[in-house]
Write a protein that holds these residues in place. Structure first.
Motif, PDB file in Angstrom:
ATOM      1  N   MET A 213      54.651 -29.981   0.501  1.00  0.00           N
ATOM      2  CA  MET A 213      54.546 -29.316  -0.809  1.00  0.00           C
ATOM      3  C   MET A 213      53.859 -30.197  -1.829  1.00  0.00           C
ATOM      4  O   MET A 213      53.223 -29.701  -2.761  1.00  0.00           O
ATOM      5  CB  MET A 213      55.929 -28.911  -1.292  1.00  0.00           C
ATOM      6  N   LEU A 214      53.972 -31.509  -1.676  1.00  0.00           N
ATOM      7  CA  LEU A 214      53.333 -32.419  -2.614  1.00  0.00           C
ATOM      8  C   LEU A 214      51.814 -32.229  -2.603  1.00  0.00           C
ATOM      9  O   LEU A 214      51.161 -32.281  -3.648  1.00  0.00           O
ATOM     10  CB  LEU A 214      53.681 -33.863  -2.242  1.00  0.00           C
ATOM     11  N   VAL A 215      51.261 -31.963  -1.423  1.00  0.00           N
ATOM     12  CA  VAL A 215      49.817 -31.738  -1.296  1.00  0.00           C
ATOM     13  C   VAL A 215      49.454 -30.296  -1.605  1.00  0.00           C
ATOM     14  O   VAL A 215      48.552 -30.005  -2.402  1.00  0.00           O
ATOM     15  CB  VAL A 215      49.340 -32.120   0.121  1.00  0.00           C
ATOM     16  N   SER A 216      50.152 -29.352  -0.989  1.00  0.00           N
ATOM     17  CA  SER A 216      49.780 -27.934  -1.111  1.00  0.00           C
ATOM     18  C   SER A 216      49.973 -27.397  -2.517  1.00  0.00           C
ATOM     19  O   SER A 216      49.229 -26.511  -2.958  1.00  0.00           O
ATOM     20  CB  SER A 216      50.585 -27.097  -0.117  1.00  0.00           C
ATOM     21  N   SER A 217      50.953 -27.925  -3.251  1.00  0.00           N
ATOM     22  CA  SER A 217      51.172 -27.445  -4.619  1.00  0.00           C
ATOM     23  C   SER A 217      49.993 -27.775  -5.526  1.00  0.00           C
ATOM     24  O   SER A 217      49.716 -27.052  -6.485  1.00  0.00           O
ATOM     25  CB  SER A 217      52.456 -28.045  -5.194  1.00  0.00           C
TER      26      SER A 217
ATOM     27  N   ILE B 200      51.373 -19.313   1.689  1.00  0.00           N
ATOM     28  CA  ILE B 200      52.375 -18.822   2.654  1.00  0.00           C
ATOM     29  C   ILE B 200      52.901 -19.963   3.523  1.00  0.00           C
ATOM     30  O   ILE B 200      54.119 -20.201   3.585  1.00  0.00           O
ATOM     31  CB  ILE B 200      51.771 -17.714   3.532  1.00  0.00           C
ATOM     32  N   TRP B 201      51.984 -20.668   4.202  1.00  0.00           N
ATOM     33  CA  TRP B 201      52.396 -21.587   5.261  1.00  0.00           C
ATOM     34  C   TRP B 201      52.641 -23.017   4.791  1.00  0.00           C
ATOM     35  O   TRP B 201      53.390 -23.744   5.449  1.00  0.00           O
ATOM     36  CB  TRP B 201      51.346 -21.582   6.378  1.00  0.00           C
ATOM     37  N   LEU B 202      52.041 -23.428   3.691  1.00  0.00           N
ATOM     38  CA  LEU B 202      52.210 -24.810   3.235  1.00  0.00           C
ATOM     39  C   LEU B 202      53.019 -24.922   1.948  1.00  0.00           C
ATOM     40  O   LEU B 202      53.323 -26.033   1.511  1.00  0.00           O
ATOM     41  CB  LEU B 202      50.844 -25.478   3.041  1.00  0.00           C
TER      42      LEU B 202
END
Length: 638
Positions: free
Chosen positions: A111-115, A158-160
């Motif tokens: 989540m740190l990257v995908s957010s 959705i996935w990350l």
């Protein structure tokens, strides 16, 4: 069965020098590398290998790389440890807490990257600026960058983001469900401070899982966001019923997630890595709404073709019109709504000020004799509706027809009450433009608007397109516009100063319904700049609307152009028949539009473009993949 009058007009002439009056034309065409013309003429030749990387592939490589680095760091160096780190990642003898620790470590770093990425890919101004840089196209194959970003945003979301965050907050309940663990919820908002250890009480210690009210709130808010709000906002059924409400659900869910992301003092990683991207998105959004290529458009003429389609001819400031390419996107809203770029439209433009607006008193009438394909009603009987004959008329023959009753001796003298007779010859339209005629050229951007009916369900609301269609406007500044934004159809533009053949490969341009805007724009572009085509260009257009069919063929079939063909289909009309005209060497046929047949006959180096119905887009995409043809999908919703 569905009868489809098929108009195939293969053109035969067209010369002139190329002139593109805009600096933006230098952006590289994404269709193929430049290649000198053959000495034997425009032959289909093997194109040089393109070593550029696809834009979406490029982005996914970096997403995967940064995610992998972040996860590995958590299990190895942990370069930025937090004071709330739980023991682990494995707890001997406690399977539930071990699962909780492992999933929490992995999902938090994902989540740190995908957010950051979900906000980055919603920055429209930055990416529109990016795709207009010439050097970018030397290394990346970029289609419709906004659609590509929406696609990545969808799957990352959705996935990350969605799956990891749900696992992150729910897995503690899985651990608590095992009999060896107990759970205790404190009455305070946060878990109490442990003075001995100098930090908050840990989630887990000695087979006891500890929660504060804040932890319960996060479970509830995450469940509401990712089980209700976000799914509702992306499901096709709910979006079709009320697009606006679905968008507000999406914004609400995104707001809840973002607030949870940055409000916690235990999330300093998010402050450092995510907040800059959130701030970037906010600046991009505000600049785009209030400053970037924003203007007020005068509605020069509004032509309602029928109940399904309306054409809006607009005049925007010349400084924005000079930025035009082919198939640009404009966001349009009513002028009193300045806080939302609500409705995106692919527009067509008056490239050389040589294209007149249609006149709804003539072109808007199916029976008008000036149409390339005029309509006349033939008969009405008790078993069927009025039969309609569609024919290609001679330019000097008037289309005045009477709807006769087959069983009535005086039927040839009676008119159907619904019949509109226009006894005007096409030859009566003088090509010279006097002062009155010049008003027909006083536009620079136009929109084909599919008119959606008002909702009859529980929402009982009027649609935006219905409101605009009902407006009584003429040279009135009633619309606010943002644009142009670039689309994949910019690849159809001839690079300025290029000596390569144009187009560099054969083209198949397909559209359905209101998606024909880019076809009209392409036609205006090649005729306005007197471009000589070096490879074949095949246009295929399909619509259910007779008025739209006539409007499109009136524009694209008036003159012969070498290596250029127009194929228009009228579908879903069982009562329409075609009457051939023996005077015309190029005429129509009855037949269904077969995309498979079209693409099977296309040369292997053909570039295929499409804009229209998502179902048709998927079908054409599969056929192009099977034939190894380059497919430019255009616009679709994810």
């Amino acid at each position: 069965s569905l009868h489809s009058p098929f108009c195939s007009a293969l053109m035969s002439q067209g010369t002139g020098e190329t002139r593109v009056g805009t600096e933006m034309a230098r952006v590289f065409s994404a269709s193929a590398k430049e290649q000198p013309p053959s000495a034997n003429g425009p032959q289909t030749t093997e194109q040089p290998r393109d070593y550029r990387i696809g834009y979406k592939t490029f982005q996914w490589i970096f997403i995967a790389f940064f995610t992998l680095v972040a996860v590995i760091d958590r299990f190895t160096l942990n370069m930025w440890p937090l004071w709330v780190d739980s023991p682990g990642p494995t707890i001997p003898g406690n399977f539930g807490v071990t699962c909780f620790a492992l999933i929490a470590w992995i999902s938090s770093r994902m989540m740190l990257v995908s957010s950051s990425y979900i906000f980055l890919f919603q920055c429209r101004i930055f990416w529109n600026w990016f795709v207009e840089r010439e050097w970018v196209h030397r290394y990346l194959k970029i289609g419709d960058i906004h659609q590509s970003n929406n696609s990545i945003h969808y799957y990352v979301g959705i996935w990350l983001v969605g799956v990891p965050v749900v696992l992150h907050v729910w897995v503690i309940l899985f651990a608590a469900a095992l009999p060896q663990n107990d759970i205790y919820v404190y009455s305070s908002w946060m878990r109490p401070y442990d003075a001995i250890k100098g930090k908050s009480i840990a989630f887990y210690a000695d087979n006891l899982l500890s929660l504060g009210i804040n932890d319960v709130y996060r479970i509830v808010s995450t469940s509401l966001t990712f089980f209700v709000l976000i799914p509702y906002s992306i499901i096709k059924f709910t979006r079709d019923r009320n697009w606006t409400f679905a968008q507000y659900c999406h914004y609400t869910g995104a707001l809840i997630y973002t607030v949870d992301l940055v409000r916690m003092t235990s999330h300093p990683h998010c402050w450092f890595f995510n907040v800059p991207f959130i701030f970037w998105w906010m600046c991009d959004r505000l600049y785009g709404i209030f400053f970037y290529r924003r203007c007020v458009a005068n509605v020069v003429r509004k032509v309602r073709l029928d109940d399904e389609y309306t054409v809006l001819y607009l005049r925007i400031p010349e400084r924005l019109h000079q930025l035009h390419m082919i198939g640009d996107v404009f966001y349009i809203n009513v002028v009193d709504c300045a806080f939302d770029r609500a409705h995106p439209f692919t527009v067509f433009q008056n490239h050389a000020r040589g294209n007149a607006m249609i006149n709804d008193e003539m072109h808007g009438v199916p029976d008008w004799s000036g149409h390339k394909f005029a309509v006349r009603r033939t008969r009405r009987d008790s078993a069927s509706h009025t039969s309609i004959a569609l024919s290609r008329l001679s330019s000097v023959v008037s289309a005045v027809d009477v709807d006769a009753d087959a069983g009535d001796d005086d039927g040839d003298q009676q008119q159907d009450n619904n019949q509109v007779v226009v006894a005007k010859k096409a030859a009566a339209v003088d090509e010279e433009k006097d002062d009155a005629d010049m008003a027909d050229y006083d536009w620079n951007v136009a929109v084909i608007m599919a008119v959606f009916p008002d909702h009859n369900d529980c929402y009982r609301r009027k649609t935006w397109t219905k409101k605009v269609t009902a407006m009584d406007v003429h040279y009135t500044p009633v619309l606010r516009c943002w644009g142009p934004y670039r689309s994949e159809y910019r690849a159809l533009l001839k690079p300025e100063g290029s000596d390569a053949p144009y187009p560099t490969t054969p083209l198949v341009l397909i559209a359905t319904g209101a998606g024909c805007s880019y076809l009209v724009d392409f036609y205006h572009y090649i005729t306005g700049n007197n471009l000589k085509l070096q490879h074949t260009v095949q246009m295929y257009f399909s619509t259910r609307s007779i008025s739209m069919f006539q409007w499109f063929t009136d524009i694209t079939c008036p003159r012969a152009i070498d290596k250029f063909a127009v194929n228009a289909h009228l579908t879903s009309h069982g009562n329409v028949k075609y009457e051939p005209n023996p005077e015309k060497s190029r005429d129509s046929k009855i037949g269904r539009l077969s995309f498979e047949e079209i693409l099977q006959n296309a040369p292997p180096d053909t570039n295929v473009f499409f804009c229209g119905a998502p179902g048709v887009q998927e079908q054409i995409g599969r056929l192009c993949t099977a034939r190894s043809l380059t497919f430019h999908a255009g616009h679709s919703f994810y």
